[in-house]
Scaffold this motif. Structure first.
Motif, short mmCIF file in Angstrom:
data_model
loop_
_atom_site.label_atom_id
_atom_site.label_comp_id
_atom_site.label_asym_id
_atom_site.label_seq_id
_atom_site.Cartn_x
_atom_site.Cartn_y
_atom_site.Cartn_z
N UNK A 1 -19.09 2.70 -28.12
CA UNK A 1 -18.75 1.95 -26.92
C UNK A 1 -17.22 1.78 -26.89
N UNK A 2 -16.61 2.08 -25.74
CA UNK A 2 -15.16 2.03 -25.58
C UNK A 2 -14.81 0.90 -24.62
N UNK A 3 -13.85 0.05 -25.03
CA UNK A 3 -13.44 -1.12 -24.25
C UNK A 3 -11.96 -1.06 -23.91
N UNK A 4 -11.59 -1.74 -22.83
CA UNK A 4 -10.19 -1.90 -22.43
C UNK A 4 -9.50 -2.82 -23.45
N UNK A 5 -8.30 -2.46 -23.94
CA UNK A 5 -7.62 -3.32 -24.91
C UNK A 5 -7.08 -4.61 -24.29
N UNK A 6 -6.89 -4.65 -22.98
CA UNK A 6 -6.32 -5.83 -22.33
C UNK A 6 -7.38 -6.89 -22.02
N UNK A 7 -8.48 -6.48 -21.35
CA UNK A 7 -9.48 -7.47 -20.91
C UNK A 7 -10.82 -7.30 -21.61
N UNK A 8 -10.96 -6.28 -22.46
CA UNK A 8 -12.17 -6.00 -23.25
C UNK A 8 -13.38 -5.63 -22.39
N UNK A 9 -13.17 -5.20 -21.16
CA UNK A 9 -14.27 -4.73 -20.32
C UNK A 9 -14.72 -3.36 -20.82
N UNK A 10 -16.01 -3.06 -20.80
CA UNK A 10 -16.49 -1.75 -21.27
C UNK A 10 -16.04 -0.65 -20.31
N UNK A 11 -15.53 0.45 -20.88
CA UNK A 11 -15.09 1.59 -20.09
C UNK A 11 -16.08 2.75 -20.15
N UNK A 12 -16.89 2.79 -21.20
CA UNK A 12 -17.86 3.87 -21.32
C UNK A 12 -18.61 3.79 -22.63
N UNK A 13 -19.70 4.53 -22.69
CA UNK A 13 -20.48 4.61 -23.93
C UNK A 13 -20.93 6.05 -24.12
N UNK A 14 -20.98 6.46 -25.37
CA UNK A 14 -21.29 7.84 -25.72
C UNK A 14 -22.28 7.86 -26.86
N UNK A 15 -23.32 8.66 -26.75
CA UNK A 15 -24.34 8.76 -27.79
C UNK A 15 -23.78 9.55 -28.97
N UNK A 16 -23.99 9.02 -30.17
CA UNK A 16 -23.55 9.68 -31.38
C UNK A 16 -24.67 10.56 -31.94
N UNK A 17 -24.32 11.56 -32.71
CA UNK A 17 -25.32 12.41 -33.34
C UNK A 17 -25.87 13.44 -32.39
N UNK A 18 -26.83 14.20 -32.88
CA UNK A 18 -27.43 15.24 -32.06
C UNK A 18 -28.65 14.67 -31.34
N UNK A 19 -28.80 14.98 -30.06
CA UNK A 19 -29.95 14.47 -29.33
C UNK A 19 -31.23 15.17 -29.76
N UNK A 20 -32.33 14.46 -29.64
CA UNK A 20 -33.61 15.10 -29.95
C UNK A 20 -33.95 16.07 -28.82
N UNK A 21 -34.60 17.16 -29.21
CA UNK A 21 -34.91 18.21 -28.24
C UNK A 21 -36.41 18.41 -28.19
#
Length: 53
Positions: A26-46
């Motif tokens: 999860x990535x946040x703004x350093x100024x107001x700490x609002x979430x900017x995005x989220x990214x799944x870690x690892x390999x997705x199940x297929x």
């Protein structure tokens, strides 16, 4: 350079606040700490398609 939708601040990617939560980065703004995005870690199940004959 990402711009925060909450406070409008533009910052370098290296300045963003990051943390891992339940397999997500999860990535946040350093100024107001609002979430900017989220990214799944690892390999997705297929799903594996099998021929049924």
């Amino acid at each position: 350079m990402p711009t925060c939708r909450n406070c409008g601040e533009t910052c370098d990617a290296a300045e963003l606040t990051r943390h891992v939560s339940e397999g997500w980065l999860v990535v946040h703004c350093p100024a107001c700490h609002a979430p900017l995005g989220s990214y799944r870690l690892g390999t997705p199940s297929v799903d594996r398609i099998r021929n049924t004959e």
